[in-house]
Design a protein around this motif. Structure first.
Motif, mmCIF file in Angstrom:
data_model
loop_
_atom_site.group_PDB
_atom_site.id
_atom_site.type_symbol
_atom_site.label_atom_id
_atom_site.label_comp_id
_atom_site.label_asym_id
_atom_site.label_seq_id
_atom_site.Cartn_x
_atom_site.Cartn_y
_atom_site.Cartn_z
ATOM 1 N N SER A 21 5.866 2.876 7.529
ATOM 2 C CA SER A 21 6.226 3.746 6.414
ATOM 3 C C SER A 21 6.734 2.949 5.426
ATOM 4 N N CYS A 22 6.414 3.603 4.200
ATOM 5 C CA CYS A 22 7.117 3.388 2.796
ATOM 6 C C CYS A 22 7.585 4.621 2.070
ATOM 7 N N ILE A 23 8.495 3.982 1.303
ATOM 8 C CA ILE A 23 8.992 4.886 0.355
ATOM 9 C C ILE A 23 9.335 4.179 -1.179
ATOM 10 N N ASN A 24 9.025 5.031 -2.168
ATOM 11 C CA ASN A 24 8.882 4.475 -3.359
ATOM 12 C C ASN A 24 10.290 4.341 -4.026
ATOM 13 N N VAL A 30 5.006 7.699 2.624
ATOM 14 C CA VAL A 30 3.772 7.617 3.499
ATOM 15 C C VAL A 30 4.204 7.112 4.965
ATOM 16 N N TYR A 31 3.116 7.455 5.839
ATOM 17 C CA TYR A 31 3.441 7.225 7.301
ATOM 18 C C TYR A 31 2.026 6.653 7.582
ATOM 19 N N ALA A 32 2.128 5.925 8.721
ATOM 20 C CA ALA A 32 0.966 5.389 9.491
ATOM 21 C C ALA A 32 0.701 6.751 10.508
ATOM 22 N N ASP A 33 -0.616 6.658 10.948
ATOM 23 C CA ASP A 33 -1.018 7.992 11.484
ATOM 24 C C ASP A 33 -0.180 7.794 12.780
ATOM 25 N N SER A 34 -0.028 6.672 13.424
ATOM 26 C CA SER A 34 0.678 6.499 14.805
ATOM 27 C C SER A 34 2.074 7.133 14.702
ATOM 28 N N VAL A 35 2.684 7.285 13.527
ATOM 29 C CA VAL A 35 4.210 7.936 13.527
ATOM 30 C C VAL A 35 4.445 8.852 12.905
ATOM 31 N N LYS A 36 3.196 9.746 12.141
ATOM 32 C CA LYS A 36 3.175 10.851 11.485
ATOM 33 C C LYS A 36 3.850 11.870 12.255
ATOM 34 N N GLY A 37 4.797 12.515 11.616
ATOM 35 C CA GLY A 37 5.393 13.717 12.195
ATOM 36 C C GLY A 37 6.589 13.482 13.329
ATOM 37 N N ARG A 38 6.805 12.258 13.438
ATOM 38 C CA ARG A 38 7.918 11.779 14.425
ATOM 39 C C ARG A 38 8.931 11.012 13.665
ATOM 40 N N PHE A 39 8.552 10.171 12.792
ATOM 41 C CA PHE A 39 9.466 9.267 12.028
ATOM 42 C C PHE A 39 9.707 9.844 10.511
ATOM 43 N N ARG A 77 7.297 0.124 -8.322
ATOM 44 C CA ARG A 77 8.048 1.441 -8.137
ATOM 45 C C ARG A 77 7.153 2.293 -7.074
ATOM 46 N N TYR A 78 6.052 2.273 -6.663
ATOM 47 C CA TYR A 78 5.349 2.985 -5.923
ATOM 48 C C TYR A 78 4.812 2.368 -4.760
ATOM 49 N N CYS A 79 4.567 2.929 -3.666
ATOM 50 C CA CYS A 79 3.863 2.375 -2.454
ATOM 51 C C CYS A 79 2.630 1.949 -2.593
ATOM 52 N N GLY A 80 1.617 2.900 -3.427
ATOM 53 C CA GLY A 80 0.195 2.691 -3.460
ATOM 54 C C GLY A 80 -0.376 2.700 -2.134
ATOM 55 N N SER A 81 -1.886 2.826 -2.328
ATOM 56 C CA SER A 81 -2.471 3.029 -1.115
ATOM 57 C C SER A 81 -2.633 1.697 -0.052
ATOM 58 N N SER A 82 -2.327 0.702 -0.954
ATOM 59 C CA SER A 82 -2.506 -0.608 -0.071
ATOM 60 C C SER A 82 -0.974 -1.166 0.193
ATOM 61 N N TRP A 83 -0.191 -0.487 0.633
ATOM 62 C CA TRP A 83 1.243 -0.695 0.986
ATOM 63 C C TRP A 83 1.315 -1.587 2.123
ATOM 64 N N MET A 84 0.398 -1.266 3.289
ATOM 65 C CA MET A 84 0.607 -1.959 4.273
ATOM 66 C C MET A 84 0.203 -3.648 4.015
ATOM 67 N N GLY A 85 -0.978 -3.848 3.083
ATOM 68 C CA GLY A 85 -0.941 -5.221 2.845
ATOM 69 C C GLY A 85 -0.580 -5.780 1.594
ATOM 70 N N ALA A 86 0.371 -5.201 0.866
ATOM 71 C CA ALA A 86 0.782 -5.948 -0.352
ATOM 72 C C ALA A 86 2.073 -6.789 -0.039
ATOM 73 N N SER A 87 2.135 -7.389 -0.921
ATOM 74 C CA SER A 87 3.155 -8.607 -0.932
ATOM 75 C C SER A 87 4.502 -7.960 -1.019
#
Length: 126
Positions: free
Chosen positions: A49-52, A59-68, A102-112
């Protein structure tokens, strides 16, 4: 010394809940995007998950969406990950990470990310 420290992990029951905290010291989280990741032995690190910085977008990974649920309290310099309806497959070491943007962005999983916590074990088992 600037660091992130996770807490709140441990053993959870299937269907139960745990709340992880990620506290910053030595710097202010207010200007950072914060993400949670997890990793199990033999598997690649997975974005959870990510929060700006303003907490306006999550934003959430599909595996945890609705639970986390990810949230932040900038006054306490802390980010949280509320984990409900736990499943055995949630078992992993969880890491929080801070990125100076400031923002997670669409590539937050692979960002630095500028700072990483040391990780905390979460085990879901009956």
């Amino acid at each position: 010394q600037r660091q992130l420290v996770e807490s709140g992990g441990g053993l959870g029951q299937p269907g139960g809940s745990l709340r992880l905290s990620c506290a910053a010291s030595g710097f202010t989280l207010h200007y950072y995007t914060i993400s949670w990741f997890r990793q199990t032995p033999g598997k690649e690190r997975e974005g959870v998950s990510c929060i700006n910085s303003s907490a306006g977008t999550t934003v959430y990974a599909d595996s945890v969406k609705g639970r986390f649920t990810i949230s932040r309290d900038n006054a306490k310099n802390t980010v949280y990950l509320q984990m409900n309806s736990l499943k055995p497959e949630d078992t992993a070491i969880y890491y929080c990470a801070a990125g100076s943007r400031r923002y997670c962005g669409s590539s937050w999983m692979g960002a630095s990310y500028d700072y990483w916590g040391q990780g905390i074990q979460v085990t879901v088992s009956s």
